[in-house]
Design a protein around this motif. Structure first.
Motif, PDB file in Angstrom:
ATOM      1  N   GLY A 158       0.920  -1.262  -0.029  1.00  0.00           N
ATOM      2  CA  GLY A 158       0.071   0.060  -0.040  1.00  0.00           C
ATOM      3  C   GLY A 158       0.774   1.255   0.095  1.00  0.00           C
ATOM      4  O   GLY A 158       2.029   1.284  -0.091  1.00  0.00           O
ATOM      5  N   ALA A 159       0.114   2.440   0.095  1.00  0.00           N
ATOM      6  CA  ALA A 159       0.734   3.637   0.090  1.00  0.00           C
ATOM      7  C   ALA A 159       0.055   4.652   1.149  1.00  0.00           C
ATOM      8  O   ALA A 159      -0.987   4.198   1.724  1.00  0.00           O
ATOM      9  N   CYS A 160       1.153   5.555   1.569  1.00  0.00           N
ATOM     10  CA  CYS A 160       0.464   6.278   2.757  1.00  0.00           C
ATOM     11  C   CYS A 160      -0.686   7.304   1.885  1.00  0.00           C
ATOM     12  O   CYS A 160      -0.500   8.025   0.897  1.00  0.00           O
ATOM     13  N   PRO A 161      -1.751   7.467   2.755  1.00  0.00           N
ATOM     14  CA  PRO A 161      -2.820   8.480   2.189  1.00  0.00           C
ATOM     15  C   PRO A 161      -2.324   9.781   2.272  1.00  0.00           C
ATOM     16  O   PRO A 161      -3.120  10.837   1.532  1.00  0.00           O
ATOM     17  N   TYR A 162      -1.309  10.277   2.998  1.00  0.00           N
ATOM     18  CA  TYR A 162      -1.089  11.685   3.196  1.00  0.00           C
ATOM     19  C   TYR A 162      -0.032  12.032   2.152  1.00  0.00           C
ATOM     20  O   TYR A 162      -0.098  13.212   1.586  1.00  0.00           O
ATOM     21  N   CYS A 163       0.711  11.431   1.844  1.00  0.00           N
ATOM     22  CA  CYS A 163       2.100  11.869   1.109  1.00  0.00           C
ATOM     23  C   CYS A 163       2.504  10.714   0.119  1.00  0.00           C
ATOM     24  O   CYS A 163       3.204  10.975  -0.969  1.00  0.00           O
ATOM     25  N   GLY A 164       1.710   9.492  -0.004  1.00  0.00           N
ATOM     26  CA  GLY A 164       2.168   8.589  -1.235  1.00  0.00           C
ATOM     27  C   GLY A 164       3.460   7.754  -0.842  1.00  0.00           C
ATOM     28  O   GLY A 164       3.624   7.047  -1.861  1.00  0.00           O
ATOM     29  N   GLY A 165       3.957   8.012   0.253  1.00  0.00           N
ATOM     30  CA  GLY A 165       5.293   7.154   0.677  1.00  0.00           C
ATOM     31  C   GLY A 165       4.892   5.784   0.734  1.00  0.00           C
ATOM     32  O   GLY A 165       3.671   5.326   1.090  1.00  0.00           O
ATOM     33  N   THR A 166       5.927   4.889   0.895  1.00  0.00           N
ATOM     34  CA  THR A 166       5.765   3.349   1.361  1.00  0.00           C
ATOM     35  C   THR A 166       5.330   3.286   2.878  1.00  0.00           C
ATOM     36  O   THR A 166       5.673   4.268   3.755  1.00  0.00           O
ATOM     37  N   ILE A 167       4.623   2.131   3.186  1.00  0.00           N
ATOM     38  CA  ILE A 167       4.344   1.719   4.664  1.00  0.00           C
ATOM     39  C   ILE A 167       5.291   0.878   5.129  1.00  0.00           C
ATOM     40  O   ILE A 167       5.748  -0.054   4.268  1.00  0.00           O
ATOM     41  N   GLN A 168       5.666   1.112   6.274  1.00  0.00           N
ATOM     42  CA  GLN A 168       6.585   0.037   7.041  1.00  0.00           C
ATOM     43  C   GLN A 168       5.489  -0.567   8.140  1.00  0.00           C
ATOM     44  O   GLN A 168       4.769   0.279   9.057  1.00  0.00           O
ATOM     45  N   ALA A 169       5.861  -1.994   8.476  1.00  0.00           N
ATOM     46  CA  ALA A 169       4.985  -2.657   9.573  1.00  0.00           C
ATOM     47  C   ALA A 169       5.883  -2.630  10.462  1.00  0.00           C
ATOM     48  O   ALA A 169       7.130  -3.280  10.283  1.00  0.00           O
ATOM     49  N   VAL A 170       5.735  -2.229  11.634  1.00  0.00           N
ATOM     50  CA  VAL A 170       6.872  -2.213  12.836  1.00  0.00           C
ATOM     51  C   VAL A 170       6.318  -3.057  14.070  1.00  0.00           C
ATOM     52  O   VAL A 170       5.207  -2.861  14.446  1.00  0.00           O
ATOM     53  N   ASP A 171       7.011  -4.300  14.388  1.00  0.00           N
ATOM     54  CA  ASP A 171       6.620  -5.182  15.516  1.00  0.00           C
ATOM     55  C   ASP A 171       7.344  -4.356  17.058  1.00  0.00           C
ATOM     56  O   ASP A 171       8.546  -4.279  16.799  1.00  0.00           O
ATOM     57  N   VAL A 172       6.373  -4.082  17.723  1.00  0.00           N
ATOM     58  CA  VAL A 172       6.871  -3.242  18.956  1.00  0.00           C
ATOM     59  C   VAL A 172       6.514  -4.316  20.095  1.00  0.00           C
ATOM     60  O   VAL A 172       5.538  -4.840  19.999  1.00  0.00           O
ATOM     61  N   GLU A 173       7.756  -4.463  21.185  1.00  0.00           N
ATOM     62  CA  GLU A 173       7.400  -5.356  22.219  1.00  0.00           C
ATOM     63  C   GLU A 173       7.172  -4.292  23.443  1.00  0.00           C
ATOM     64  O   GLU A 173       8.079  -3.673  23.757  1.00  0.00           O
ATOM     65  N   SER A 174       5.964  -4.483  24.015  1.00  0.00           N
ATOM     66  CA  SER A 174       5.601  -3.816  25.106  1.00  0.00           C
ATOM     67  C   SER A 174       5.729  -4.375  26.280  1.00  0.00           C
ATOM     68  O   SER A 174       5.091  -5.519  26.667  1.00  0.00           O
ATOM     69  N   ARG A 175       6.462  -3.808  27.496  1.00  0.00           N
ATOM     70  CA  ARG A 175       6.760  -4.446  28.693  1.00  0.00           C
ATOM     71  C   ARG A 175       6.348  -3.700  30.108  1.00  0.00           C
ATOM     72  O   ARG A 175       6.916  -2.598  30.040  1.00  0.00           O
ATOM     73  N   TRP A 176       5.549  -4.064  30.921  1.00  0.00           N
ATOM     74  CA  TRP A 176       5.218  -3.370  32.207  1.00  0.00           C
ATOM     75  C   TRP A 176       5.993  -3.771  33.121  1.00  0.00           C
ATOM     76  O   TRP A 176       5.968  -4.997  33.397  1.00  0.00           O
ATOM     77  N   ASN A 177       6.833  -3.005  33.966  1.00  0.00           N
ATOM     78  CA  ASN A 177       7.493  -3.363  35.072  1.00  0.00           C
ATOM     79  C   ASN A 177       6.952  -2.582  36.452  1.00  0.00           C
ATOM     80  O   ASN A 177       6.477  -1.637  36.318  1.00  0.00           O
ATOM     81  N   PHE A 178       7.023  -3.332  37.421  1.00  0.00           N
ATOM     82  CA  PHE A 178       6.926  -2.942  38.837  1.00  0.00           C
ATOM     83  C   PHE A 178       8.152  -3.284  39.830  1.00  0.00           C
ATOM     84  O   PHE A 178       8.488  -4.482  39.881  1.00  0.00           O
ATOM     85  N   CYS A 179       8.748  -2.066  40.202  1.00  0.00           N
ATOM     86  CA  CYS A 179       9.814  -2.227  40.848  1.00  0.00           C
ATOM     87  C   CYS A 179      10.842  -3.208  39.998  1.00  0.00           C
ATOM     88  O   CYS A 179      11.377  -3.926  40.807  1.00  0.00           O
ATOM     89  N   PHE A 180      11.184  -3.084  38.784  1.00  0.00           N
ATOM     90  CA  PHE A 180      12.211  -3.658  38.064  1.00  0.00           C
ATOM     91  C   PHE A 180      11.674  -5.220  37.621  1.00  0.00           C
ATOM     92  O   PHE A 180      12.787  -5.976  37.310  1.00  0.00           O
ATOM     93  N   VAL A 181      10.865  -5.382  37.975  1.00  0.00           N
ATOM     94  CA  VAL A 181      10.399  -6.771  37.896  1.00  0.00           C
ATOM     95  C   VAL A 181       9.213  -6.931  36.889  1.00  0.00           C
ATOM     96  O   VAL A 181       8.242  -6.280  37.023  1.00  0.00           O
ATOM     97  N   PRO A 182       9.406  -7.824  35.628  1.00  0.00           N
ATOM     98  CA  PRO A 182       8.516  -7.570  34.510  1.00  0.00           C
ATOM     99  C   PRO A 182       7.342  -8.510  35.020  1.00  0.00           C
ATOM    100  O   PRO A 182       7.208  -9.340  35.288  1.00  0.00           O
ATOM    101  N   LEU A 183       6.078  -7.573  34.707  1.00  0.00           N
ATOM    102  CA  LEU A 183       4.835  -8.282  34.989  1.00  0.00           C
ATOM    103  C   LEU A 183       4.136  -8.754  33.767  1.00  0.00           C
ATOM    104  O   LEU A 183       3.335  -9.570  34.044  1.00  0.00           O
TER     105      LEU A 183
END
Length: 66
Positions: free
Chosen positions: A21-46
């Motif tokens: 596909g193409a960007c609807p705003y500028c017509g540029g290429t689209i990138q799919a980015v995989d992001v890992e999200s981690r919640w921590n409580f007192c430096f312990v991953p929850l």
């Protein structure tokens, strides 16, 4: 008595791939980015969650699928 909780969320980019596909705003290429999200409580991953986000490579607009 003072109680302090140290909480936070860390995000890390795992991978980037070109998406169809193409960007609807500028017509540029689209990138799919995989992001890992981690919640921590007192430096312990929850909680870990992997998300896929789509961005334009030219104007860096965040794109939302409908």
């Amino acid at each position: 008595m003072c109680l302090v909780f140290v909480c936070g969320e860390d995000e890390r980019v795992v991978s980037r791939q070109p998406a169809p596909g193409a960007c609807p705003y500028c017509g540029g290429t689209i990138q799919a980015v995989d992001v890992e999200s981690r919640w921590n409580f007192c430096f312990v991953p929850l909680y870990n969650k992997n998300k896929r986000r789509y961005y334009c490579a030219m104007c860096n607009a965040k794109l939302v699928l409908q």
